[in-house]
Motif scaffolding. Sequence first.
Motif, PDB file in Angstrom:
ATOM      1  N   GLY A 260     -16.732 -47.059 -15.206  1.00 46.53           N
ATOM      2  CA  GLY A 260     -18.057 -46.564 -14.828  1.00 46.53           C
ATOM      3  C   GLY A 260     -18.379 -46.705 -13.346  1.00 46.53           C
ATOM      4  O   GLY A 260     -19.408 -46.200 -12.875  1.00 46.53           O
ATOM      5  N   LYS A 261     -17.514 -47.358 -12.583  1.00 45.27           N
ATOM      6  CA  LYS A 261     -17.840 -47.606 -11.172  1.00 45.27           C
ATOM      7  C   LYS A 261     -17.954 -46.336 -10.325  1.00 45.27           C
ATOM      8  O   LYS A 261     -18.894 -46.218  -9.524  1.00 45.27           O
ATOM      9  CB  LYS A 261     -16.815 -48.569 -10.564  1.00 45.27           C
ATOM     10  N   PRO A 262     -17.034 -45.387 -10.428  1.00 40.90           N
ATOM     11  CA  PRO A 262     -17.160 -44.213  -9.539  1.00 40.90           C
ATOM     12  C   PRO A 262     -18.489 -43.490  -9.672  1.00 40.90           C
ATOM     13  O   PRO A 262     -19.065 -43.055  -8.670  1.00 40.90           O
ATOM     14  CB  PRO A 262     -15.981 -43.327  -9.974  1.00 40.90           C
ATOM     15  N   ARG A 263     -19.010 -43.376 -10.896  1.00 39.71           N
ATOM     16  CA  ARG A 263     -20.252 -42.627 -11.087  1.00 39.71           C
ATOM     17  C   ARG A 263     -21.499 -43.468 -10.834  1.00 39.71           C
ATOM     18  O   ARG A 263     -22.621 -42.938 -10.858  1.00 39.71           O
ATOM     19  CB  ARG A 263     -20.285 -42.028 -12.495  1.00 39.71           C
ATOM     20  N   SER A 264     -21.314 -44.768 -10.617  1.00 34.17           N
ATOM     21  CA  SER A 264     -22.463 -45.622 -10.298  1.00 34.17           C
ATOM     22  C   SER A 264     -22.392 -46.110  -8.851  1.00 34.17           C
ATOM     23  O   SER A 264     -23.184 -46.952  -8.439  1.00 34.17           O
ATOM     24  CB  SER A 264     -22.498 -46.832 -11.247  1.00 34.17           C
ATOM     25  N   HIS A 279     -22.649 -50.231 -13.796  1.00 31.33           N
ATOM     26  CA  HIS A 279     -21.350 -49.639 -14.142  1.00 31.33           C
ATOM     27  C   HIS A 279     -20.833 -50.128 -15.479  1.00 31.33           C
ATOM     28  O   HIS A 279     -20.018 -49.459 -16.121  1.00 31.33           O
ATOM     29  CB  HIS A 279     -20.317 -49.917 -13.042  1.00 31.33           C
ATOM     30  N   ASP A 280     -21.302 -51.289 -15.937  1.00 32.37           N
ATOM     31  CA  ASP A 280     -20.862 -51.803 -17.224  1.00 32.37           C
ATOM     32  C   ASP A 280     -21.377 -50.929 -18.374  1.00 32.37           C
ATOM     33  O   ASP A 280     -20.603 -50.527 -19.263  1.00 32.37           O
ATOM     34  CB  ASP A 280     -21.301 -53.254 -17.410  1.00 32.37           C
ATOM     35  N   LYS A 281     -22.662 -50.591 -18.327  1.00 34.37           N
ATOM     36  CA  LYS A 281     -23.225 -49.748 -19.384  1.00 34.37           C
ATOM     37  C   LYS A 281     -22.698 -48.310 -19.298  1.00 34.37           C
ATOM     38  O   LYS A 281     -22.365 -47.688 -20.317  1.00 34.37           O
ATOM     39  CB  LYS A 281     -24.754 -49.749 -19.314  1.00 34.37           C
ATOM     40  N   LEU A 282     -22.630 -47.778 -18.084  1.00 32.97           N
ATOM     41  CA  LEU A 282     -22.080 -46.436 -17.912  1.00 32.97           C
ATOM     42  C   LEU A 282     -20.607 -46.408 -18.339  1.00 32.97           C
ATOM     43  O   LEU A 282     -20.153 -45.450 -18.972  1.00 32.97           O
ATOM     44  CB  LEU A 282     -22.216 -45.999 -16.450  1.00 32.97           C
ATOM     45  N   GLY A 283     -19.877 -47.463 -18.014  1.00 38.83           N
ATOM     46  CA  GLY A 283     -18.479 -47.542 -18.416  1.00 38.83           C
ATOM     47  C   GLY A 283     -18.314 -47.553 -19.920  1.00 38.83           C
ATOM     48  O   GLY A 283     -17.376 -46.942 -20.456  1.00 38.83           O
ATOM     49  N   ALA A 284     -19.216 -48.240 -20.619  1.00 40.15           N
ATOM     50  CA  ALA A 284     -19.142 -48.259 -22.082  1.00 40.15           C
ATOM     51  C   ALA A 284     -19.354 -46.857 -22.651  1.00 40.15           C
ATOM     52  O   ALA A 284     -18.668 -46.444 -23.588  1.00 40.15           O
ATOM     53  CB  ALA A 284     -20.177 -49.229 -22.641  1.00 40.15           C
ATOM     54  N   ALA A 285     -20.317 -46.124 -22.062  1.00 37.21           N
ATOM     55  CA  ALA A 285     -20.569 -44.755 -22.528  1.00 37.21           C
ATOM     56  C   ALA A 285     -19.373 -43.854 -22.252  1.00 37.21           C
ATOM     57  O   ALA A 285     -18.970 -43.051 -23.110  1.00 37.21           O
ATOM     58  CB  ALA A 285     -21.823 -44.200 -21.856  1.00 37.21           C
ATOM     59  N   LEU A 286     -18.782 -43.972 -21.057  1.00 40.20           N
ATOM     60  CA  LEU A 286     -17.603 -43.157 -20.730  1.00 40.20           C
ATOM     61  C   LEU A 286     -16.422 -43.521 -21.612  1.00 40.20           C
ATOM     62  O   LEU A 286     -15.660 -42.648 -22.048  1.00 40.20           O
ATOM     63  CB  LEU A 286     -17.243 -43.345 -19.257  1.00 40.20           C
ATOM     64  N   THR A 287     -16.266 -44.812 -21.857  1.00 39.56           N
ATOM     65  CA  THR A 287     -15.181 -45.262 -22.736  1.00 39.56           C
ATOM     66  C   THR A 287     -15.308 -44.628 -24.110  1.00 39.56           C
ATOM     67  O   THR A 287     -14.319 -44.154 -24.688  1.00 39.56           O
ATOM     68  CB  THR A 287     -15.199 -46.796 -22.845  1.00 39.56           C
TER      69      THR A 287
END
Length: 435
Positions: A260-264, A279-287
């Motif tokens: 999620g880091k690139p998009r945050s 990035h942790d929450k966004l990363g979970a959604a992307l995952t």
Amino acid sequence: MFRRRPPLPPFPPGGLLVGGAARDWLRGAPPKDYDWAVPDPAAAARAMAESLGGSAFPLDEKRGYWRVHLDGEAHHDFVPLPADLNDDLLRRDFTVNALAVTEAKKILDPAGGQADLRARRLRMVSAANLRADPLRAWRAVRLEVTLGFRLEPETERVVREVAAALANSTLRMPAAERIRDEVHALLLHPDAAHGLKRLEDLGLLALTLPELREGIGLQQGGFHHLDVFEHGLEALHQLLARLPDAPLPLRWAALLHDVGKPRSHTVDAETGRTHFYGHDKLGAALTTQMLTRLKLPADDIRHIARLVEAHMVPLPAGDKEARRFVHRRRDLLPDLLWVMLADREAARGPSSSEASRHAYAVAMGRVLEALEDRPAPPPPLLTGGDVMALLHLPPGPRVGEVLRALNEAVALDEIRNKEDARAFVLRLSERASLR
């Protein structure tokens, strides 16, 4: 060059050992699974199951494919013996897979696969064969890594062409399940990080995990010495160096923890510092999106996504906080600790030091001690019905809130019996009514 060839099981009547099983045997490695070409697959499968105590079942009745499962052993697949065996072998992907062995140990090798085995070379049978089934491009990387071979230049050129043709839709993408299986075979290898780099190098990662590529070249600073993409690969490497038998969900979580880091990514205009808020929450959604696309089991996806979302939680500073950490995240442990450790060990930038890593290890030790001290949650002292009766509440979210607070207090050894539990619930209700 290769080890002594292992013994083979009894051959089915009129059967040949073919493909990867023949390749592995010639290399001196016990085949992981056995592939047999036989005159009558159903009869051969039933006979083997009866003689060895396994179970036989059809994989594809229309095409006459059968499988036998033997307890604790590799499975055996049976396919019809082709009318022209050489022609069948020459339609395969790579020369080292275009091999067959007879019961008398005669080797059938129409494509020169034995020479490629000796040279540890992965060479296509033909460019047309790779294009006929584009999944073979992924298989090329998997075989490079798992066999320790190297693609010969012309084969590598065609693999790149296949990747480009898939990207521009000139060729049709393989089914997601088939790509997933090849990626999983890579992830299960100790050198999985190298395999993922090869997918990127050949143009295949963009077709598989494009979100992961967004971290290429994105520098982080602080604790980090690698860009976001390389950091994910290094975290996977660090995990496998410490836990070689890590299950697939844990491998996925280590690889994707920072996806999620690139998009945050933001940069503070005043200080110039880089931030990755949320990035942790966004990363979970992307995952969840990525692994759903690859058709992983839903339970695995949920577990991996929760590990990604939780990998930034602060570690406890004391024993009581450690018990709270275990209580709140028990169903993620010890996997969460492994992801956090892999993340930390993959970050050796200017802000990282032996002292900071030591402090991290001490905090992890507190969690492990708390988990060892109480490997299972304590039994609940009150039920939802007890809470509703005590507070004269109807069923609803308030009952759940009270139970969660009560159970955490029990886990922290603040409450030890039913009488104290009832008093705690009444105090909690009284404080809520005073707000």
